[in-house]
Enzyme design. Structure first.
Site, PDB file in Angstrom:
ATOM      1  N   HIS A 182      -2.663   1.528  -2.929  1.00  0.00           N
ATOM      2  CA  HIS A 182      -1.328   0.943  -2.863  1.00  0.00           C
ATOM      3  C   HIS A 182      -1.143  -0.249  -3.799  1.00  0.00           C
ATOM      4  O   HIS A 182      -0.077  -0.867  -3.795  1.00  0.00           O
ATOM      5  CB  HIS A 182      -1.027   0.525  -1.424  1.00  0.00           C
ATOM      6  N   ILE A 197       1.171   4.047  -4.543  1.00  0.00           N
ATOM      7  CA  ILE A 197       2.185   4.521  -3.605  1.00  0.00           C
ATOM      8  C   ILE A 197       2.337   3.523  -2.452  1.00  0.00           C
ATOM      9  O   ILE A 197       1.480   2.662  -2.229  1.00  0.00           O
ATOM     10  CB  ILE A 197       1.840   5.911  -3.046  1.00  0.00           C
ATOM     11  N   GLY A 200       1.795   4.592   4.026  1.00  0.00           N
ATOM     12  CA  GLY A 200       2.503   5.447   4.975  1.00  0.00           C
ATOM     13  C   GLY A 200       3.021   4.663   6.164  1.00  0.00           C
ATOM     14  O   GLY A 200       4.133   4.904   6.655  1.00  0.00           O
TER      15      GLY A 200
END
Length: 272
Positions: A182, A197, A200
């Protein structure tokens, strides 16, 4: 070395975790809360976003076997709150692996957690989660239970869109998840992404905010439970739209990006 199936059903050592009012405010900022949600982002009459339960009940994971950590992704997350979380507090959490399922292209590892109050021993949070490890399937095991979730054949009762910031993952990681997927472009490339990314659980927290304000009257005391399955990555800076259906059986939801890609699916929530 393959995944260690002897872990299934074995309870891990209890893990104690405490948090401060600063921690819960930082978490709120990490999942996008801002000036319109001062009851979560400042100390005046502070309350806690329900999805902080996922972090509060986390415990150090046991070694599941020998695999490339870049091949592991968060697959599912669920929690149930037995009472509203305080701005500062602490719990003792025990976890156990409940299954290792063969999905062909990978393995799905499911875990349960139980968090109790440090002083009274009373239940505070029950949690379930799973991770998908690419390349670890094909061992001939059970594929696991099926979920009969389906979206109602009608328009959502609520649709809520929240933006995420380009630096959202850098804020969220300060709540304790320093996975380089991340933040580190080189590590993200190893996992097949052209840039880091979003966590989640950050997507999960943004979705939880939408549910809280749309169907719980912004009252964390009414928020009992939430579950969902991660289906596609989110990049920091993308907007998220949560579609919410309310009926007698409870609350169903699905979160998607602007292009329609579903990123959190099979969502269920329980609101008092």
């Amino acid at each position: 070395m393959a995944l260690d199936h002897t872990l299934i059903g074995v309870e891990g050592q209890p893990h104690e975790r405490t948090w401060t009012a600063k921690d819960t405010m930082l978490y709120a900022l990490g999942v996008g809360a801002g000036l319109s949600e001062l009851e979560f982002t400042t100390e005046k009459g502070q309350r806690v976003l329900p999805t902080f339960a996922v972090l509060a009940a986390q415990a150090p994971g046991r070694r599941l076997g020998d695999y490339d950590p870049a091949r592991l992704v968060h697959a599912e997350q669920a929690f149930e709150l037995h009472r509203e979380l305080p701005a500062a507090g602490g719990v003792r959490t025990t976890t156990k692996v409940t299954g290792i399922y063969d999905k062909g292209s990978g393995a799905l590892v499911t875990t349960e957690a139980t968090a109790v109050d440090l002083e009274t021993g009373e239940p505070v949070i029950s949690g379930r989660s799973s991770v998908f490890i690419r390349g670890e399937g094909g061992f001939g095991g059970d594929r696991g239970p099926r979920d009969d979730w389906s979206a109602p054949d009608r328009a959502p009762d609520h649709k809520v869109t929240y933006p995420t910031l380009p630096e959202q993952a850098l804020i969220y990681r300060l709540s304790g998840d320093y996975n380089p997927l991340h933040s580190d472009p080189e590590f993200a490339a190893r996992a097949g992404f052209d840039r880091p990314i979003l966590h989640g659980l950050c997507t999960y927290g943004v979705t939880g905010r939408a549910l809280l304000h749309a169907v719980a009257g912004s009252d964390p005391g009414r928020f009992r439970a939430m579950s969902g399955r991660f289906t596609s990555p989110v990049f920091p800076g993308e907007s998220l739209t949560v579609s919410i259906w309310v009926d007698g059986a409870g609350v169903l939801f699905r979160t998607a990006k602007d292009d329609g890609t579903v990123v959190l699916d099979r969502g269920r929530a329980t609101i008092a």
